[in-house]
Design an enzyme around this catalytic site. Structure first.
Site, mmCIF file in Angstrom:
data_model
loop_
_atom_site.group_PDB
_atom_site.id
_atom_site.type_symbol
_atom_site.label_atom_id
_atom_site.label_comp_id
_atom_site.label_asym_id
_atom_site.label_seq_id
_atom_site.Cartn_x
_atom_site.Cartn_y
_atom_site.Cartn_z
ATOM 1 N N TRP A 132 0.956 -1.084 -0.099
ATOM 2 C CA TRP A 132 -0.016 -0.129 -0.058
ATOM 3 C C TRP A 132 0.882 1.118 0.065
ATOM 4 O O TRP A 132 1.724 1.411 0.823
ATOM 5 C CB TRP A 132 -0.935 -0.094 1.379
ATOM 6 C CG TRP A 132 -1.783 1.194 1.191
ATOM 7 C CD1 TRP A 132 -2.688 1.593 0.316
ATOM 8 C CD2 TRP A 132 -2.091 1.937 2.772
ATOM 9 N NE1 TRP A 132 -3.509 2.475 1.053
ATOM 10 C CE2 TRP A 132 -3.382 2.756 2.319
ATOM 11 C CE3 TRP A 132 -1.531 1.733 3.716
ATOM 12 C CZ2 TRP A 132 -3.754 3.883 3.084
ATOM 13 C CZ3 TRP A 132 -2.101 2.748 4.943
ATOM 14 C CH2 TRP A 132 -3.081 3.721 4.488
ATOM 15 N N ASP A 212 -1.460 -4.840 9.526
ATOM 16 C CA ASP A 212 -2.508 -3.578 9.205
ATOM 17 C C ASP A 212 -3.794 -4.830 8.588
ATOM 18 O O ASP A 212 -3.272 -5.644 7.989
ATOM 19 C CB ASP A 212 -1.941 -3.037 7.978
ATOM 20 C CG ASP A 212 -2.859 -1.863 7.622
ATOM 21 O OD1 ASP A 212 -3.789 -1.579 8.317
ATOM 22 O OD2 ASP A 212 -2.343 -1.466 6.283
ATOM 23 N N LYS A 247 -13.780 -0.773 4.858
ATOM 24 C CA LYS A 247 -14.142 -1.578 4.084
ATOM 25 C C LYS A 247 -15.445 -2.604 4.258
ATOM 26 O O LYS A 247 -16.409 -2.744 3.574
ATOM 27 C CB LYS A 247 -12.889 -2.258 3.227
ATOM 28 C CG LYS A 247 -11.765 -1.545 3.330
ATOM 29 C CD LYS A 247 -11.391 -0.880 2.115
ATOM 30 C CE LYS A 247 -10.346 0.002 2.279
ATOM 31 N NZ LYS A 247 -9.658 0.772 1.019
HETATM 32 C C1 LMR Z 1 -6.506 1.651 -1.777
HETATM 33 O O1 LMR Z 1 -5.558 1.190 -1.953
HETATM 34 O O2 LMR Z 1 -7.057 1.884 -2.984
HETATM 35 C C2 LMR Z 1 -7.420 2.090 -0.682
HETATM 36 O O3 LMR Z 1 -6.667 1.560 0.194
HETATM 37 C C3 LMR Z 1 -7.550 3.461 -0.731
HETATM 38 C C4 LMR Z 1 -6.239 4.194 -0.219
HETATM 39 O O4 LMR Z 1 -6.400 4.782 0.991
HETATM 40 O O5 LMR Z 1 -5.280 4.392 -0.932
#
Ligand code: LMR
Length: 400
Positions: A132, A212, A247
């Site tokens: 992420w 996480d 989510k």
């Molecule tokens: C994503 O990865 O699309 C989501 O977790 C939104 C974000 O905060 O990046």
């Protein structure tokens, strides 16, 4: 006074969302930002949330401040979701939990706590590639060092032995970020056996696991998605968990999350909790109440909890159905060249398609299909009216 101010780094995910939201083409398919979409490609409000809103409205609690660290009933339910209802760490009072500004805020307050502690100040946080995109800035913002390791690529899958070796060889008091389920962006999770091996490695080494968990219930199920965390807790490890309700309750904009830190014993957890209370108070005083009140109403009522769990199961099944249907259209019907196994071998909202950044741009420019240039797709953005369209567009950009 502020001449030194320069534009900040771009935010690929929200830039992409803006582009997709502004695309008025009837063909538009938004496979970008990680939001669970319904069959009409819109925001999906859960039935349990609709009912909880009515109950909250009737109770009319007003808009007074919430307790600094969050409502105790909310925190109890959040903790039980993560660790299980009969969890020993909870009974032994080894968990310090505070409400945060969703999962991002939980990551941030957790990182801030570590950076201010004598043990972890200036230490290194290991982030898997890919991950992420917000981990880097969140952890470097508080002065922790960032190091990368290879987590996954499409050809190879998860580099698990390397990950295990990292836990065994990283310097003392390093921090390793672990996604409990529905890995973002790859959808490639560890197996139960791998979590067991990893837990044993952490037990033997002085490295801190930082979990996480943003998609609990959307991978294999609520309990299964927390398997790694519960295994680490069973072994008596000390660690951090950043939990999001965005989510799995559809509460993206309400910013409901919890940070849990498992300490050595009850006294240690009390002290950690008091440090967290200070960080919350100094930074945003107390968390937003609306989303956490809705979650509490649902989890405090057996009937509503059942409705929520059933809905989550339906959402999970739909993600699997979408994966199978896209795979079938791309591989069996159109016979698009390439190895597309990844669509069905991964779980949760995401997988990374075997396409190049240029092909991702073409998908957007030529076909109004929005996805980041990494090739990550949000499979919830697929539906009965666009499976064939997306498969044909993939055939077009891969073939050309
Ligand atoms: C994503 O990865 O699309 C989501 O977790 C939104 C974000 O905060 O990046």
């Amino acid at each position: 006074m502020f001449q030194s101010a320069r534009p900040g780094p771009p935010d690929p995910m929200f830039t992409l969302k803006k582009l997709a939201d502004g695309d008025t083409s009837p063909n538009k398919v938004d496979l970008g930002i990680g939001v669970y979409r319904n069959e009409q490609a819109g925001y999906h409000e859960l039935e349990a949330i609709k009912q909880a809103k009515k109950i909250l409205d009737a109770r009319n609690p007003g808009h007074d401040y919430e307790v600094t660290v969050g409502n105790p009933t909310f925190l109890k339910h959040a903790t039980q979701l993560i660790f299980g209802s009969s969890s020993k760490v909870f009974q032994d009072k080894k968990v310090a939990s505070v409400q945060t500004i969703s999962g991002t805020g939980a990551n941030h307050i957790g990182a801030l706590f570590l950076s201010r502690s004598a043990e972890f100040s200036g230490k290194t946080v290991y982030i898997g590639i890919p991950a992420w995109g917000n981990y880097d800035p969140i952890f470097s913002l508080v002065g922790l060092e960032i190091a990368k390791y290879k987590y996954y690529d499409i050809e190879h899958g998860v580099y698990f032995p390397e990950m295990l070796q990292l836990v065994k060889s990283a310097p003392a008091k390093s921090i390793l970020i672990l996604q409990s389920c529905c890995h973002n962006p790859t959808g490639a999770d560890l197996t139960k056996d791998q979590w067991d091996q990893l837990a044993d490695a952490f037990k033997e080494n002085d490295v801190l696991p930082f979990f996480d968990i943003a998609y609990q219930g959307l991978g294999a199920g609520i309990d299964e998605d927390a398997y790694g965390i519960r295994r680490f807790a069973e072994l008596g490890l000390e660690f951090v968990v950043a939990q999001s309700f965005a989510k799995n309750f559809g509460l993206y904009g309400e910013r409901a999350g919890v940070l849990h830190i498992i300490g050595k014993d009850e006294e240690n957890a009390r002290n950690i909790g008091d440090q967290l209370r200070c960080l919350v108070r100094w930074e945003f005083s107390s968390s937003p109440a609306y989303g956490s009140r809705l979650v509490t109403i649902i989890l405090d009522d057996a009937g509503l909890t059942k409705i929520w769990r059933d809905e989550l199961d339906t959402m999970k099944e739909r993600l699997l159905y979408n994966r199978r249907t896209l795979y079938n259209a791309v591989v069996n019907e159109l016979k698009v060249p390439g190895n597309w196994e990844v669509i069905t071998s991964t779980t949760g909202l995401f997988c990374i398609l075997p396409i190049t950044p240029q092909q991702c741009v073409l998908l957007r420019e030529r076909h109004h299909i929005h996805l980041p240039e990494s090739g990550r797709i949000n499979v919830a953005g697929l539906n009965k009216s666009n499976f064939d369209y997306v498969a044909k567009a993939l055939q077009d950009v891969v073939g050309n």
